[in-house]
Design a protein around this motif. Structure first.
Motif, PDB file in Angstrom:
ATOM      1  N   ILE A  39       1.089  -1.221  -0.027  1.00  0.00           N
ATOM      2  CA  ILE A  39      -0.034  -0.018   0.056  1.00  0.00           C
ATOM      3  C   ILE A  39       0.808   1.146   0.155  1.00  0.00           C
ATOM      4  N   LEU A  40       1.905   1.300   0.708  1.00  0.00           N
ATOM      5  CA  LEU A  40       2.850   2.494   0.895  1.00  0.00           C
ATOM      6  C   LEU A  40       3.561   2.542  -0.482  1.00  0.00           C
ATOM      7  N   VAL A  41       3.926   1.534  -1.140  1.00  0.00           N
ATOM      8  CA  VAL A  41       4.487   1.817  -2.408  1.00  0.00           C
ATOM      9  C   VAL A  41       3.564   2.131  -3.433  1.00  0.00           C
ATOM     10  N   LYS A  42       2.352   1.829  -3.358  1.00  0.00           N
ATOM     11  CA  LYS A  42       1.483   2.265  -4.325  1.00  0.00           C
ATOM     12  C   LYS A  42       1.046   3.756  -4.231  1.00  0.00           C
ATOM     13  N   ARG A  43       1.189   4.332  -2.883  1.00  0.00           N
ATOM     14  CA  ARG A  43       1.130   5.703  -2.946  1.00  0.00           C
ATOM     15  C   ARG A  43       1.813   6.600  -3.479  1.00  0.00           C
ATOM     16  N   ASP A  44       3.109   6.036  -3.761  1.00  0.00           N
ATOM     17  CA  ASP A  44       3.906   7.117  -4.647  1.00  0.00           C
ATOM     18  C   ASP A  44       4.456   8.435  -4.044  1.00  0.00           C
ATOM     19  N   ASN A  45       4.776   8.249  -2.640  1.00  0.00           N
ATOM     20  CA  ASN A  45       4.961   9.359  -2.025  1.00  0.00           C
ATOM     21  C   ASN A  45       6.636   9.149  -1.053  1.00  0.00           C
ATOM     22  N   PHE A  46       6.958   9.987  -0.231  1.00  0.00           N
ATOM     23  CA  PHE A  46       8.119   9.866   0.555  1.00  0.00           C
ATOM     24  C   PHE A  46       8.271   8.577   0.813  1.00  0.00           C
ATOM     25  N   VAL A  47       7.310   7.721   1.658  1.00  0.00           N
ATOM     26  CA  VAL A  47       7.560   6.472   2.223  1.00  0.00           C
ATOM     27  C   VAL A  47       7.631   5.372   1.266  1.00  0.00           C
ATOM     28  N   SER A  92       5.916  -2.833 -12.305  1.00  0.00           N
ATOM     29  CA  SER A  92       5.581  -1.549 -12.862  1.00  0.00           C
ATOM     30  C   SER A  92       6.995  -0.314 -12.253  1.00  0.00           C
ATOM     31  N   ILE A  93       7.328  -0.639 -11.089  1.00  0.00           N
ATOM     32  CA  ILE A  93       8.456   0.077 -10.640  1.00  0.00           C
ATOM     33  C   ILE A  93       9.780  -0.197 -11.301  1.00  0.00           C
ATOM     34  N   PHE A  94       9.999  -1.554 -11.766  1.00  0.00           N
ATOM     35  CA  PHE A  94      11.113  -2.100 -12.405  1.00  0.00           C
ATOM     36  C   PHE A  94      11.125  -1.671 -14.001  1.00  0.00           C
ATOM     37  N   MET A  95       9.927  -1.480 -14.351  1.00  0.00           N
ATOM     38  CA  MET A  95       9.935  -0.828 -15.757  1.00  0.00           C
ATOM     39  C   MET A  95       9.884   0.688 -15.833  1.00  0.00           C
ATOM     40  N   GLY A  96       9.903   1.353 -14.680  1.00  0.00           N
ATOM     41  CA  GLY A  96      10.150   2.591 -14.699  1.00  0.00           C
ATOM     42  C   GLY A  96       8.821   3.364 -14.609  1.00  0.00           C
ATOM     43  N   LYS A  97       7.689   2.842 -14.275  1.00  0.00           N
ATOM     44  CA  LYS A  97       6.471   3.353 -14.160  1.00  0.00           C
ATOM     45  C   LYS A  97       5.956   3.735 -12.823  1.00  0.00           C
ATOM     46  N   GLY A  98       6.644   3.285 -11.902  1.00  0.00           N
ATOM     47  CA  GLY A  98       6.222   3.167 -10.418  1.00  0.00           C
ATOM     48  C   GLY A  98       6.102   4.378  -9.692  1.00  0.00           C
ATOM     49  N   LEU A  99       7.418   4.889  -9.369  1.00  0.00           N
ATOM     50  CA  LEU A  99       7.550   6.007  -8.454  1.00  0.00           C
ATOM     51  C   LEU A  99       8.045   7.266  -9.244  1.00  0.00           C
ATOM     52  N   THR A 100       7.421   8.451  -8.961  1.00  0.00           N
ATOM     53  CA  THR A 100       7.826   9.588  -9.502  1.00  0.00           C
ATOM     54  C   THR A 100       9.087  10.122  -8.631  1.00  0.00           C
TER      55      THR A 100
END
Length: 192
Positions: A115-123, A156-164
């Motif tokens: 859940i924290l990973v999907k939030r795409d914030n500091f955490v 999705s993170i591995f493909m570069g689409k996950g975290l801003t």
């Protein structure tokens, strides 16, 4: 300089771990909460016995609830960000022990981290780091990760689409270091 033997003696004969955990769980953020998280992180990093006590006492649930507060909002200010980092450091130390990894899975820690990973914030990057520790050499934890569709989030993170960029940092030099550290944790999770 603190000697590990002294740390073990103090924590075995006092309730300091419980006291610090109570301060970390406080509803409002203040300097005491920050200092308690720093001291708790140090005590856990210095002693496997403290990590065992921490797990057996049911403290993993409590520290997860302190971290769960950040699933809906970012930390406000640098001090609160440091508190979150200290909390993550506490969990990283505790998760080095296999029995604590199992307790973490039972406490639905993997679900919270996703859940924290999907939030795409500091955490988010910190949650990925914690996932790496939680899944390390633990087939039950890895099976749970797959059951709750963790691979979907991870790829999705591995493909570069996950975290801003906001989630991994803003300064160029720091961002390169953070990006490579994030990639390292993602690849490590895949290899588990």
């Amino acid at each position: 300089d603190i000697k590990p033997a002294v740390v073990d003696m103090v924590t075995a004969k006092t309730r300091i771990l419980d006291y610090l955990l109570e301060r970390v769980q406080a509803d409002t953020f203040d300097d005491n909460k920050l200092y308690a998280s720093e001291i708790l992180a140090i005590l856990l990093q210095m002693s496997k016995d403290n990590c065992k006590r921490f797990g057996v006492s049911g403290s993993i649930d409590k520290i997860l609830s302190a971290l769960a507060r950040y699933r809906k909002h970012d930390p406000k200010g640098m001090d609160e960000e440091e508190f979150v980092c200290n909390t993550v450091d506490c969990l990283c130390s505790v998760l080095l022990l296999r029995e604590n990894q199992n307790l973490f899975v039972h406490a639905e820690g993997i679900e919270l981290l996703l859940i924290l990973v999907k939030r795409d914030n500091f955490v988010s990057p910190l949650a990925i780091k914690l996932l790496d520790y939680a899944l390390n050499n633990n087939t039950d934890a890895c099976a749970r990760f797959v059951q709750v569709l963790g691979l979907k989030t991870l790829f999705s993170i591995f493909m570069g689409k996950g975290l801003t960029d906001a989630a991994v940092g803003s300064k160029k030099k720091k961002q390169k270091k953070d990006d490579s550290e994030l990639e390292e944790h993602v690849l490590s999770i895949i290899c588990h």
